[in-house]
Design an enzyme around this catalytic site. Structure first.
Site, PDB file in Angstrom:
ATOM      1  CD  GLN A 184      30.678  46.967  52.285  1.00  0.00           C
ATOM      2  OE1 GLN A 184      30.712  48.218  52.924  1.00  0.00           O
ATOM      3  NE2 GLN A 184      31.016  47.719  50.893  1.00  0.00           N
ATOM      4  CB  SER A 204      38.551  45.643  51.025  1.00  0.00           C
ATOM      5  OG  SER A 204      39.252  46.347  50.210  1.00  0.00           O
ATOM      6  CB  ALA A 205      42.711  48.312  53.343  1.00  0.00           C
ATOM      7  CB  THR A 244      58.415  43.624  46.530  1.00  0.00           C
ATOM      8  OG1 THR A 244      59.547  42.653  46.644  1.00  0.00           O
ATOM      9  CG2 THR A 244      58.817  44.663  47.869  1.00  0.00           C
ATOM     10  CB  CYS A 332      27.435  50.251  37.878  1.00  0.00           C
ATOM     11  SG  CYS A 332      27.490  51.726  38.235  1.00  0.00           S
TER      12      CYS A 332
HETATM   13  N1  PLP Z   1      33.536  42.156  49.049  1.00  0.00           N
HETATM   14  C1  PLP Z   1      32.368  42.779  49.343  1.00  0.00           C
HETATM   15  C2  PLP Z   1      31.275  42.654  49.965  1.00  0.00           C
HETATM   16  C3  PLP Z   1      31.703  44.458  48.487  1.00  0.00           C
HETATM   17  O1  PLP Z   1      31.907  44.938  49.253  1.00  0.00           O
HETATM   18  C4  PLP Z   1      33.520  44.732  47.800  1.00  0.00           C
HETATM   19  C5  PLP Z   1      33.993  46.061  47.731  1.00  0.00           C
HETATM   20  O2  PLP Z   1      33.594  46.192  46.688  1.00  0.00           O
HETATM   21  C6  PLP Z   1      34.986  43.517  47.386  1.00  0.00           C
HETATM   22  C7  PLP Z   1      34.774  42.199  48.474  1.00  0.00           C
HETATM   23  C8  PLP Z   1      36.148  43.799  46.923  1.00  0.00           C
HETATM   24  O3  PLP Z   1      36.690  43.880  47.675  1.00  0.00           O
HETATM   25  P1  PLP Z   1      38.046  44.562  47.085  1.00  0.00           P
HETATM   26  O4  PLP Z   1      37.863  46.203  46.464  1.00  0.00           O
HETATM   27  O5  PLP Z   1      38.554  45.244  47.880  1.00  0.00           O
HETATM   28  O6  PLP Z   1      38.680  43.821  45.379  1.00  0.00           O
END
Ligand code: PLP
Length: 393
Positions: A184, A204-205, A244, A332
């Site tokens: 985040q 996370s992309a 892959t 949620c």
């Molecule tokens: N970590 C945090 C702080 C997140 O807010 C999120 C997703 O909401 C994740 C990990 C998980 O990422 P992903 O949705 O790419 O699995």
């Protein structure tokens, strides 16, 4: 049809045009990045260019980026007792987490439940560094010298930024490693792996304008090795993640990371001004609105608030019907609104926590979005008799 206003960027961000273009180019490339022919080499170049861009976003070495299927998988890969550090091949004996981690960290990864413990946060949602120091000291005294500690950089519900580099000093002094979930924060605030002193970092992309379903785990040094990766098989990703590569996803991730790096200096202050307008407007409509985490440092895009007597579920549905997408606390996944473990850890009383609504902004958010939200909120508050008066107790 009602005009839609999307204010749930912490759940997922709108795809950046640069990411869409990069993905289209990748989808048109036939090669498998592991193939030695020209087509394979072209696909490999796309993956490696993306690796450079993702590494660049957080000041890391590209060779130490492992692409995964998202933040959740990167966290699962990181949180394992079997992390080798050079010649030290003994397992990590304990996992410590802040009490406000995302569920993908809170579940403890591949550690046995009895070896996982939580470190509390204060009422501002900031980890208690003294408690961390104390617990690590107690572990050392009891002969446990290889803890792994996981602390998120910015919280997904409140946006509170954690004192990660200070925590790193404490963790390293105790012989531990620090994993930082920067899902985040990356692309929203400076997030340099060396400045944070993180040993492992998750990205996370889709939170920064890339596609869903792709992420990365970054290591600070090559000396850190996972002898027992989550997904075994082929030797892709230097043996750390078989299969892959998701070339289009990775290409989109790289382009989004690059765009976010370039725009970081502009987007932060712009979103901060929008949020200021949002919070001032909210307080004008409902003077009793409680905005969580304001005494700590927050990423500039997130507001989590509650108005006593307004139920989050009712507010979400009403706002949605009026064209505004926001979220209640954390997204949620099960379709059920769960009480927020983050607000509980901050000591927020359950009745107030149950009303928590998260408004989060991103690269395409505009001043008009904020005005539409405030109009919709005012209508809702008026219908519940909550406008412009004190609603104590
Ligand atoms: N970590 C945090 C702080 C997140 O807010 C999120 C997703 O909401 C994740 C990990 C998980 O990422 P992903 O949705 O790419 O699995």
């Amino acid at each position: 049809m009602t005009e839609r206003v999307y204010l749930d960027w912490n759940a997922t961000a709108r795809l950046r045009p640069e990411a869409r273009a990069a993905m289209a180019a990748c989808l048109d490339e036939i090669g498998n990045p592991s193939s030695v022919h020209a087509e394979g080499r072209a696909a490999r170049r796309m993956v490696e260019a993306a690796r450079d861009a993702v590494a660049g976003l957080v000041g890391a070495d590209a060779a130490l980026v492992t692409f995964t299927s998202g933040g959740t998988e990167a966290n699962m890969l990181a949180l394992t007792p079997s992390i080798e550090a050079g010649s030290d091949k003994a397992p990590r004996e304990r996992l410590m987490l802040s009490a406000i981690e995302h569920p993908s960290v809170l579940c403890g990864g591949r550690f046995q439940a009895e070896t996982v413990e939580q470190i509390p946060v204060n009422e501002n949602g900031v980890i208690e560094l003294d408690a961390l120091r104390e617990r690590l000291g107690a572990l050392t005294r009891s002969g446990i010298r290889r803890p792994l500690v996981s602390i998120m950089h910015a919280n997904n519900e409140t946006g509170t930024v954690q004192p990660v580099s200070e925590a790193a000093d404490i963790v390293h002094e105790a012989g531990g490693f620090l994993h930082v979930d920067a899902v985040q924060s990356a692309g929203r605030i400076p997030c340099d792996i060396k400045t944070l002193k993180a040993d492992l970092l998750t990205l996370s992309a889709h939170k920064l304008g890339g596609p869903k379903g792709v992420g990365a785990l970054l290591r600070r040094t090559d000396a850190l090795h996972f002898p027992n990766p989550l997904i075994k098989g082929g030797g892709q990703e230097r043996g750390l993640r078989a299969g892959t590569e998701n070339v289009a996803g990775i290409g989109g991730f790289g382009a989004a990371a690059q765009a976010a790096s370039v725009l970081l200096g502009e987007e932060g202050p712009r979103l901060s001004a929008l949020r200021e307008r949002l919070e001032t407007g909210l307080k004008t409509i409902c003077p009793d609105a409680v905005i969580f985490g304001t005494k700590g440092i927050r990423v500039t895009n997130t507001t989590l608030f509650s108005v006593r007597g307004v139920k989050a579920e009712t507010a979400l549905i009403t706002l949605d019907l009026n064209g505004v997408a926001v979220s209640s606390g954390s997204a949620c996944s099960s379709g059920k609104v769960q009480p927020s473990h983050v607000l509980a850890a901050m000591g927020v009383e359950p009745a107030l926590a149950r009303g928590a609504i998260r408004v989060s902004l991103g690269w395409a958010s505009t001043a008009r979005d904020i005005e539409i939200f405030l109009d919709a909120w005012k209508k809702l508050a008026e219908s519940l008799g909550k406008v412009g008066r004190s609603i104590a107790a």
